[in-house]
Write a protein that holds these residues in place. Structure first.
Motif, short mmCIF file in Angstrom:
data_model
loop_
_atom_site.label_atom_id
_atom_site.label_comp_id
_atom_site.label_asym_id
_atom_site.label_seq_id
_atom_site.Cartn_x
_atom_site.Cartn_y
_atom_site.Cartn_z
N THR A 75 1.09 -0.76 -0.18
CA THR A 75 0.09 0.07 0.48
C THR A 75 0.87 1.41 -0.45
O THR A 75 1.54 1.15 1.40
CB THR A 75 -0.67 -0.47 1.19
N PRO A 76 0.26 2.03 -0.55
CA PRO A 76 1.04 3.74 -0.57
C PRO A 76 1.01 4.25 0.05
O PRO A 76 0.59 4.08 1.53
CB PRO A 76 0.87 4.59 -2.52
N PRO A 77 2.29 5.19 1.13
CA PRO A 77 2.10 5.48 2.54
C PRO A 77 1.00 6.63 2.47
O PRO A 77 0.50 7.46 1.17
CB PRO A 77 3.74 6.52 1.99
N GLN A 78 0.63 6.71 3.54
CA GLN A 78 -0.09 6.74 3.74
C GLN A 78 -0.23 8.60 4.27
O GLN A 78 0.66 7.89 5.41
CB GLN A 78 -1.73 6.12 4.32
N ILE A 79 -0.96 8.97 4.76
CA ILE A 79 -1.14 10.77 6.31
C ILE A 79 -2.15 10.51 7.15
O ILE A 79 -3.18 10.81 6.13
CB ILE A 79 -1.00 11.66 5.38
N TRP A 80 -2.01 10.63 7.93
CA TRP A 80 -3.50 9.73 8.99
C TRP A 80 -3.15 11.22 9.62
O TRP A 80 -1.60 11.17 10.53
CB TRP A 80 -3.29 8.97 9.77
N SER A 81 -4.52 11.42 10.70
CA SER A 81 -4.26 12.38 12.12
C SER A 81 -4.87 11.72 13.20
O SER A 81 -5.70 10.89 12.70
CB SER A 81 -4.74 13.56 11.17
N PHE A 82 -4.63 12.50 14.18
CA PHE A 82 -5.72 12.27 15.24
C PHE A 82 -5.10 13.33 16.58
O PHE A 82 -4.59 14.61 16.21
CB PHE A 82 -4.87 10.69 15.83
N THR A 83 -5.34 13.10 16.94
CA THR A 83 -5.38 14.32 18.81
C THR A 83 -4.62 13.34 19.50
O THR A 83 -4.42 12.47 19.86
CB THR A 83 -6.94 14.16 19.22
N LEU A 84 -3.22 14.53 19.97
CA LEU A 84 -2.46 13.83 20.91
C LEU A 84 -3.22 13.58 22.29
O LEU A 84 -2.48 12.66 22.47
CB LEU A 84 -1.10 14.39 20.83
N ASN A 85 -3.72 14.59 22.77
CA ASN A 85 -4.77 14.37 24.36
C ASN A 85 -5.43 13.19 23.97
O ASN A 85 -6.83 13.41 24.96
CB ASN A 85 -4.71 15.73 25.09
N GLY A 86 -5.39 12.77 23.21
CA GLY A 86 -7.25 11.76 23.11
C GLY A 86 -6.81 10.48 23.63
O GLY A 86 -5.65 9.83 23.80
#
Length: 221
Positions: A75-86
């Motif tokens: 799978t090609p590289p992907q950018i994911w996001s999240f909340t640091l204090n979650g």
């Protein structure tokens, strides 16, 4: 005996980084300057079967973008996001295809690389208005974008002068709209990983010139 990679310093003087302490590359956090031994304790931020690297934190100190690689490399590289204090141990959410994300200073836009050969793109923080900044249909690879402190320019590594080689890259800069490409370094070595000085007058970068890896600094033209 572990491998610690791609550190990012938060505004709270934490260091967010990738490490294989669990046997795979996960995201960890520690204090940059510790007043006592308790603050030197490491915290596991996220752990999963995916390989997570290159964390980048928005100026709000909470929203994190991370490059995710699948162990099978299919799978090609992907950018994911999240909340640091979650909540911990919850996978980040998919944001877009690509790698090496970089927040603009105002937190409204993201620059990143994608494709093979890689190109540099810009996208709004809500995922809209995708725009390729590097020249279209170029055989060269454009990598590792880094915003200037005032958000007006972007530094990056590229092998424009030797597109057939991945070991001969230089540091370049361009305006935030992709115009005015300017070469900053010139060598037959691998110059990459640009980082702006806080005053925007110089760029730090990695290079293997003189046959040794080192960190170098150059004034911005």
């Amino acid at each position: 005996g572990n491998i610690d990679l791609t550190p990012f310093i938060t505004k709270n003087s934490d260091v967010l980084f990738a490490s294989n302490r669990t046997g795979r590359l996960d995201l960890w956090k520690c204090r940059l300057q510790a007043a006592d031994s308790d603050k030197q304790k490491l915290d596991l931020v996220h752990s999963s079967e995916q390989i997570m690297m290159n964390p980048q934190i928005r100026r709000d100190g909470h929203t994190v973008l991370v490059t995710v690689y699948q162990p099978d490399n299919l799978t090609p590289p992907q950018i994911w996001s999240f909340t640091l204090n979650g909540p911990k141990n919850i996978l980040p959410e998919f944001f877009c295809n690509g790698e090496c994300p970089a927040w603009s200073p105002n937190g409204r836009r993201i620059a990143f690389q994608n494709g093979n050969p890689s190109a540099i793109y810009k996208i709004e923080s809500d995922g809209s208005l995708l725009d390729q900044l590097s020249p279209k249909n170029s055989p060269a690879s454009f990598k590792q974008p880094a915003w200037s402190p005032n958000g007006k320019r972007i530094a990056f590594a590229a092998n424009i002068n030797a597109p057939q080689s991945q070991e001969d890259t230089d540091i370049w800069i361009m305006d935030a709209d992709g115009s005015n490409l300017t070469q900053v370094t010139s060598s037959q070595a691998l110059d990459d990983m640009p980082v702006w000085a806080p005053d925007g007058k110089s760029i730090f970068f990695r290079s293997n010139r003189n046959r040794h890896w080192g960190i170098w600094e150059i004034q911005v033209p």
